[in-house]
Design a protein around this motif. Structure first.
Motif, PDB file in Angstrom:
ATOM      1  N   THR A 119       0.852  -1.188   0.000  1.00 40.44           N
ATOM      2  CA  THR A 119       0.000   0.000   0.000  1.00 40.44           C
ATOM      3  C   THR A 119       0.889   1.239   0.000  1.00 40.44           C
ATOM      4  O   THR A 119       1.966   1.209   0.580  1.00 40.44           O
ATOM      5  N   PRO A 120       0.503   2.314  -0.600  1.00 39.74           N
ATOM      6  CA  PRO A 120      -0.651   2.414  -1.500  1.00 39.74           C
ATOM      7  C   PRO A 120      -0.314   1.831  -2.872  1.00 39.74           C
ATOM      8  O   PRO A 120       0.847   1.568  -3.170  1.00 39.74           O
ATOM      9  N   MET A 121      -1.351   1.651  -3.689  1.00 38.95           N
ATOM     10  CA  MET A 121      -1.115   1.142  -5.042  1.00 38.95           C
ATOM     11  C   MET A 121      -1.349   2.219  -6.100  1.00 38.95           C
ATOM     12  O   MET A 121      -1.212   1.952  -7.294  1.00 38.95           O
ATOM     13  N   ARG A 122      -1.766   3.366  -5.669  1.00 33.24           N
ATOM     14  CA  ARG A 122      -1.938   4.497  -6.598  1.00 33.24           C
ATOM     15  C   ARG A 122      -1.412   5.752  -5.914  1.00 33.24           C
ATOM     16  O   ARG A 122      -1.518   5.884  -4.688  1.00 33.24           O
ATOM     17  N   GLY A 123      -0.899   6.677  -6.702  1.00 37.85           N
ATOM     18  CA  GLY A 123      -0.423   7.906  -6.083  1.00 37.85           C
ATOM     19  C   GLY A 123      -0.037   8.947  -7.113  1.00 37.85           C
ATOM     20  O   GLY A 123       0.355   8.616  -8.239  1.00 37.85           O
ATOM     21  N   GLU A 124      -0.194  10.195  -6.732  1.00 34.94           N
ATOM     22  CA  GLU A 124       0.185  11.312  -7.589  1.00 34.94           C
ATOM     23  C   GLU A 124       0.988  12.278  -6.718  1.00 34.94           C
ATOM     24  O   GLU A 124       0.538  12.665  -5.638  1.00 34.94           O
TER      25      GLU A 124
END
Lengths: 130, 156
Positions: free
Chosen positions: A26-31
């Protein structure tokens, strides 16, 4: 003396890293917005097993080519049911934005005909701000 | 004086009797965000057996077995297998082999056997069967010895 040798062998067997495979991250998405030449992401690989496993973290681009990112630590033993932070610093390499995959990988079981390597990849998007 | 006190008390009571207790209410909001998560747990590795014509070494063949893994996810991820790049073959096998990894899932989400990336949209636990088939063409045959291949199961 023999008992000690047997006990020592047993302890070594018990304490040696188990080459099981299984991952979470975690996390698996990020900006991320960065004002420097690189952007940083902190991910948390997890071990769903009850015994410790060896974990490796790799960074790939969108075509799964390796990216020269700084990963701290990049390989480690993770206790059962535990997770730990891993800091990944990805250079923009002159671009204004960069999409990368940060993947947590495991070591397959040894001595089996068809081994399965578990890989959890998160997708991260870095923007450069001036 | 006594009358005055009684009158004051009575007037105070009369003044308070018409008042209602005032209570304020407020809403407390709770927010939660669940991002996509995925956990892969390998249950067992697979076993490949050779076909009678010695041109197929596969977990689909008689006596072979698929590898098994469990995937726990919130959904919003995709599952895939990588082309096989890591293999060990006997020294006597010098001919080319085409390796084809596939997977299928059951449980929270059912996916028919495929080799291409497939979205996992249903949250929950799915069991993944991972198969691997090696094939030889023409006059090439598998030879005696130990074969080993690694399949990468990816959730992203």
């Amino acid at each position: 003396m023999r008992r000690i040798a047997i006990l020592a062998a047993g302890l070594i067997a018990a304490l040696s890293p188990v080459a099981a495979t299984g991952q979470s991250m975690t996390p698996m998405r990020g900006e991320v917005r960065s004002f420097t030449d690189a952007f940083a992401v902190r991910v948390f690989p997890g071990n769903p097993y009850n015994q410790r496993i060896r974990v490796e973290v790799h960074v790939y681009d969108q075509d799964f080519q390796p990216v020269a990112a700084r990963i701290t630590p990049s390989a480690f033993l993770l206790a059962g049911q535990a997770s730990r932070p891993v800091l990944v610093v990805v250079p923009f390499d002159g671009a204004n934005e960069r999409k990368v995959r940060i993947c947590t990988e495991s070591i397959p079981f040894p001595s089996e005909q068809t081994q399965i390597r578990a890989q959890i990849c998160g997708k991260f998007f870095g923007h450069r701000r001036f | 004086m006594k009358f005055f006190r009684v009158a004051m008390a009575a007037s105070l009571l009369a003044a308070c009797a018409g008042q209602t207790a005032s209570a304020a209410t407020g809403n407390v909001l709770f927010n939660g965000t669940i991002t996509a998560t995925c956990t892969i747990t390998i249950n067992s590795n697979g076993t490949m057996t050779v076909s009678s014509n010695l041109q197929s070494l596969s977990s689909h063949n008689a006596g072979g077995s698929a590898g098994s893994a469990q995937v726990d996810t919130t959904g919003g991820v995709s599952l895939s297998v990588d082309p096989v790049t890591t293999t060990t073959v006997p020294a006597s096998d010098t001919t080319a082999t085409t390796w084809t990894p596939t997977f299928a899932t059951s449980g929270a989400q059912t996916i028919a056997e495929t080799g291409t990336a497939t979205a996992l949209t249903v949250p929950g636990t799915s069991t993944v069967a991972v198969n691997l088939a090696g094939t030889k063409s023409g006059t090439n045959r598998f030879s005696a010895g130990n074969y080993q291949a690694t399949v990468t199961l990816r959730c992203e």
